[in-house]
Design a protein around this motif. Sequence first.
Motif, PDB file in Angstrom:
ATOM      1  N   LEU A   1       0.819  -1.225   0.000  1.00 43.59           N
ATOM      2  CA  LEU A   1       0.000   0.000   0.000  1.00 43.59           C
ATOM      3  C   LEU A   1       0.847   1.266   0.000  1.00 43.59           C
ATOM      4  CD1 LEU A   1      -2.537  -1.024   2.793  1.00 43.59           C
ATOM      5  CD2 LEU A   1      -2.943  -1.046   0.348  1.00 43.59           C
ATOM      6  N   LEU A   2       2.009   1.225   0.619  1.00 32.94           N
ATOM      7  CA  LEU A   2       2.762   2.463   0.872  1.00 32.94           C
ATOM      8  C   LEU A   2       4.020   2.615   0.029  1.00 32.94           C
ATOM      9  CD1 LEU A   2       2.577   2.267   4.775  1.00 32.94           C
ATOM     10  CD2 LEU A   2       0.868   3.139   3.221  1.00 32.94           C
TER      11      LEU A   2
ATOM     12  N   ARG B   1       9.762   1.191   1.584  1.00 36.92           N
ATOM     13  CA  ARG B   1      10.020   1.730   2.928  1.00 36.92           C
ATOM     14  C   ARG B   1      11.246   1.038   3.511  1.00 36.92           C
ATOM     15  NH1 ARG B   1       5.197   4.699   4.211  1.00 36.92           N
ATOM     16  NH2 ARG B   1       6.223   5.312   6.131  1.00 36.92           N
ATOM     17  N   ASP B   2      11.992   1.803   4.303  1.00 39.32           N
ATOM     18  CA  ASP B   2      13.216   1.291   4.905  1.00 39.32           C
ATOM     19  C   ASP B   2      12.886   0.202   5.931  1.00 39.32           C
ATOM     20  OD1 ASP B   2      16.237   2.516   5.116  1.00 39.32           O
ATOM     21  OD2 ASP B   2      15.620   1.424   6.917  1.00 39.32           O
TER      22      ASP B   2
ATOM     23  N   SER C   1      14.122  -0.359   8.633  1.00 39.05           N
ATOM     24  CA  SER C   1      14.200   0.097  10.032  1.00 39.05           C
ATOM     25  C   SER C   1      12.810   0.437  10.585  1.00 39.05           C
ATOM     26  CB  SER C   1      15.118   1.312  10.155  1.00 39.05           C
ATOM     27  OG  SER C   1      14.600   2.386   9.406  1.00 39.05           O
ATOM     28  N   GLU C   2      11.832   0.614   9.700  1.00 41.57           N
ATOM     29  CA  GLU C   2      10.468   0.897  10.167  1.00 41.57           C
ATOM     30  C   GLU C   2       9.740  -0.387  10.587  1.00 41.57           C
ATOM     31  OE1 GLU C   2       8.317   2.950   7.111  1.00 41.57           O
ATOM     32  OE2 GLU C   2       9.593   4.712   7.194  1.00 41.57           O
TER      33      GLU C   2
ATOM     34  N   GLN D   1       6.581   1.153  12.789  1.00 43.89           N
ATOM     35  CA  GLN D   1       6.742   2.603  12.634  1.00 43.89           C
ATOM     36  C   GLN D   1       6.123   3.046  11.319  1.00 43.89           C
ATOM     37  OE1 GLN D   1       7.662   3.842  15.246  1.00 43.89           O
ATOM     38  NE2 GLN D   1       9.444   2.922  16.167  1.00 43.89           N
ATOM     39  N   GLY D   2       4.949   2.533  11.025  1.00 42.40           N
ATOM     40  CA  GLY D   2       4.268   2.876   9.785  1.00 42.40           C
ATOM     41  C   GLY D   2       2.776   2.720   9.980  1.00 42.40           C
ATOM     42  N   ASP D   3       2.162   1.918   9.119  1.00 40.72           N
ATOM     43  CA  ASP D   3       0.701   1.805   9.208  1.00 40.72           C
ATOM     44  C   ASP D   3       0.252   0.647  10.104  1.00 40.72           C
ATOM     45  OD1 ASP D   3       1.424  -0.289   7.567  1.00 40.72           O
ATOM     46  OD2 ASP D   3      -0.269  -0.054   6.212  1.00 40.72           O
ATOM     47  N   ARG D   4       1.191   0.041  10.822  1.00 38.34           N
ATOM     48  CA  ARG D   4       0.897  -1.044  11.774  1.00 38.34           C
ATOM     49  C   ARG D   4       0.302  -2.267  11.077  1.00 38.34           C
ATOM     50  NH1 ARG D   4       1.399   1.660  17.005  1.00 38.34           N
ATOM     51  NH2 ARG D   4       2.995   3.131  16.421  1.00 38.34           N
TER      52      ARG D   4
ATOM     53  N   GLU E   1      -2.140   7.807   3.479  1.00 38.77           N
ATOM     54  CA  GLU E   1      -0.993   8.716   3.411  1.00 38.77           C
ATOM     55  C   GLU E   1      -1.334  10.046   2.736  1.00 38.77           C
ATOM     56  OE1 GLU E   1       2.558   6.522   2.275  1.00 38.77           O
ATOM     57  OE2 GLU E   1       2.636   5.893   4.363  1.00 38.77           O
TER      58      GLU E   1
ATOM     59  N   ILE F   1      -3.183   7.294   8.027  1.00 34.27           N
ATOM     60  CA  ILE F   1      -1.869   6.663   7.969  1.00 34.27           C
ATOM     61  C   ILE F   1      -1.943   5.146   7.785  1.00 34.27           C
ATOM     62  CG2 ILE F   1      -0.590   8.449   9.198  1.00 34.27           C
ATOM     63  CD1 ILE F   1      -0.817   6.689  11.658  1.00 34.27           C
ATOM     64  N   GLY F   2      -3.138   4.616   7.683  1.00 34.77           N
ATOM     65  CA  GLY F   2      -3.258   3.178   7.448  1.00 34.77           C
ATOM     66  C   GLY F   2      -4.616   2.873   6.852  1.00 34.77           C
TER      67      GLY F   2
ATOM     68  N   PRO G   1      14.382   8.240   7.088  1.00 32.40           N
ATOM     69  CA  PRO G   1      14.687   7.271   6.016  1.00 32.40           C
ATOM     70  C   PRO G   1      13.795   7.386   4.782  1.00 32.40           C
ATOM     71  CG  PRO G   1      13.453   6.194   7.748  1.00 32.40           C
ATOM     72  CD  PRO G   1      13.646   7.621   8.185  1.00 32.40           C
ATOM     73  N   LEU G   2      12.825   8.310   4.787  1.00 36.64           N
ATOM     74  CA  LEU G   2      11.898   8.406   3.647  1.00 36.64           C
ATOM     75  C   LEU G   2      12.516   9.147   2.473  1.00 36.64           C
ATOM     76  CD1 LEU G   2       8.600   9.529   5.419  1.00 36.64           C
ATOM     77  CD2 LEU G   2       9.147   7.253   4.612  1.00 36.64           C
TER      78      LEU G   2
ATOM     79  N   LYS H   1       3.150  10.578   6.276  1.00 37.54           N
ATOM     80  CA  LYS H   1       3.634   9.216   6.482  1.00 37.54           C
ATOM     81  C   LYS H   1       4.063   9.041   7.920  1.00 37.54           C
ATOM     82  CE  LYS H   1       5.550   8.525   1.825  1.00 37.54           C
ATOM     83  NZ  LYS H   1       4.986   7.314   1.274  1.00 37.54           N
ATOM     84  N   ARG H   2       3.936   7.827   8.411  1.00 39.47           N
ATOM     85  CA  ARG H   2       4.489   7.528   9.727  1.00 39.47           C
ATOM     86  C   ARG H   2       5.831   6.862   9.490  1.00 39.47           C
ATOM     87  NH1 ARG H   2       0.678   4.717  13.929  1.00 39.47           N
ATOM     88  NH2 ARG H   2       1.319   5.922  15.713  1.00 39.47           N
ATOM     89  N   THR H   3       6.846   7.274  10.237  1.00 44.08           N
ATOM     90  CA  THR H   3       8.185   6.719  10.029  1.00 44.08           C
ATOM     91  C   THR H   3       9.005   6.854  11.323  1.00 44.08           C
ATOM     92  OG1 THR H   3      10.114   6.816   8.582  1.00 44.08           O
ATOM     93  CG2 THR H   3       9.085   8.927   9.102  1.00 44.08           C
ATOM     94  N   VAL H   4      10.316   6.697  11.200  1.00 41.50           N
ATOM     95  CA  VAL H   4      11.207   6.895  12.344  1.00 41.50           C
ATOM     96  C   VAL H   4      12.182   8.028  12.042  1.00 41.50           C
ATOM     97  CG1 VAL H   4      11.270   4.660  13.504  1.00 41.50           C
ATOM     98  CG2 VAL H   4      12.556   4.957  11.430  1.00 41.50           C
TER      99      VAL H   4
ATOM    100  N   HIS I   1      15.702   7.140  16.515  1.00 40.95           N
ATOM    101  CA  HIS I   1      14.983   5.921  16.916  1.00 40.95           C
ATOM    102  C   HIS I   1      13.528   6.237  17.282  1.00 40.95           C
ATOM    103  CE1 HIS I   1      16.348   7.983  20.443  1.00 40.95           C
ATOM    104  NE2 HIS I   1      15.453   7.333  21.148  1.00 40.95           N
TER     105      HIS I   1
ATOM    106  N   ASN J   1       9.501   7.425  16.932  1.00 45.61           N
ATOM    107  CA  ASN J   1       8.324   7.312  16.080  1.00 45.61           C
ATOM    108  C   ASN J   1       7.846   8.718  15.689  1.00 45.61           C
ATOM    109  OD1 ASN J   1       5.788   6.693  15.053  1.00 45.61           O
ATOM    110  ND2 ASN J   1       4.905   6.246  17.055  1.00 45.61           N
TER     111      ASN J   1
END
Lengths: 94, 186
Positions: A7-8, A11-12, A14-15, A61-64, B61, B75-76, B130-131, B144-147, B150, B152
């Motif tokens: 969907l997104l 993505r890295d 690390s998320e 760390q995204g849309d879960r 998003e 976000i989802g 990292p995006l 977007k949700r990201t890091v 470290h 959130n």
Amino acid sequence: MLIDHPLLGLRDSSEFIYMGDAKLLNRPNWKSKNSKTKFIDYGYLRKNPAGVHKELWYHEQGDRSWLVVTRNTVTHEILKVELARYLKRKANAK
Amino acid sequence: MAKLVLKIEKPLNGYTKVINKIKIAEYQFDSLISLAIPLNSQRKCKLNFQKSLGNPMPNIENSIINKSGILGFRIGLDLLFICNPSYSSFAKKTVPVLKQAFYITDQTGGWCGVVVDGDRVIEMLERICPLNLSLKIFAIGNVKRTVMDHLNVIIFRQTEKKFILFSPSSSSGSFLKSIEISSRNI
């Protein structure tokens, strides 16, 4: 490592959190014959292949969302990424 | 008996600073709520969202800003946030209508907002995020949700060079420090 979320987009890694073998999606029925043996297999036994492997990744760390990532554990090449919720619903519909 | 008055304290106490021509300021908002879409209720929620906020429910998003300045972002598949920047009748009038379709959680105290704005803002964010922030991939109005480091973070692009970042208020000090250091190091 980049994971191509269905969907997104890219993505890295690390998320995400690696949550183990995707066989965890197939929980045995506790009422079935030999359910004890099946649960021991489900809880403890893994094939751990050197090669193509289906894995569960959680996009914390995204849309879960939960993803099933088909990855070559030797080369780290990602061959396929699918939403676990859709795979599970598809399997249940059969 | 002494008359007690409750005073709102923001996580970063209204912080504002300019580092390397990047303006960093706390984004102050009145309320921030999350909306979860119950199973098989997409259609009902879409209609309810339009009725309560006057804008169609955004895609994943993406975001909307309605005529009262309320920011809504998704976000989802089944999760949205609504941020109300000003004191208004939002809690009394809009939230009860949203409750008819969505599961709602008040997260106002859980998040802090930081606005970063300036010509070199992308250079600063690239160090900690990292995006891919190029306009083609992450357009104006995208979220977007990201890091970052470290932590959130939810990142919202308001203009080409202006972003609003939301991060948990419990770690707001560390988050601000990370932004400050990245701004100094560009």
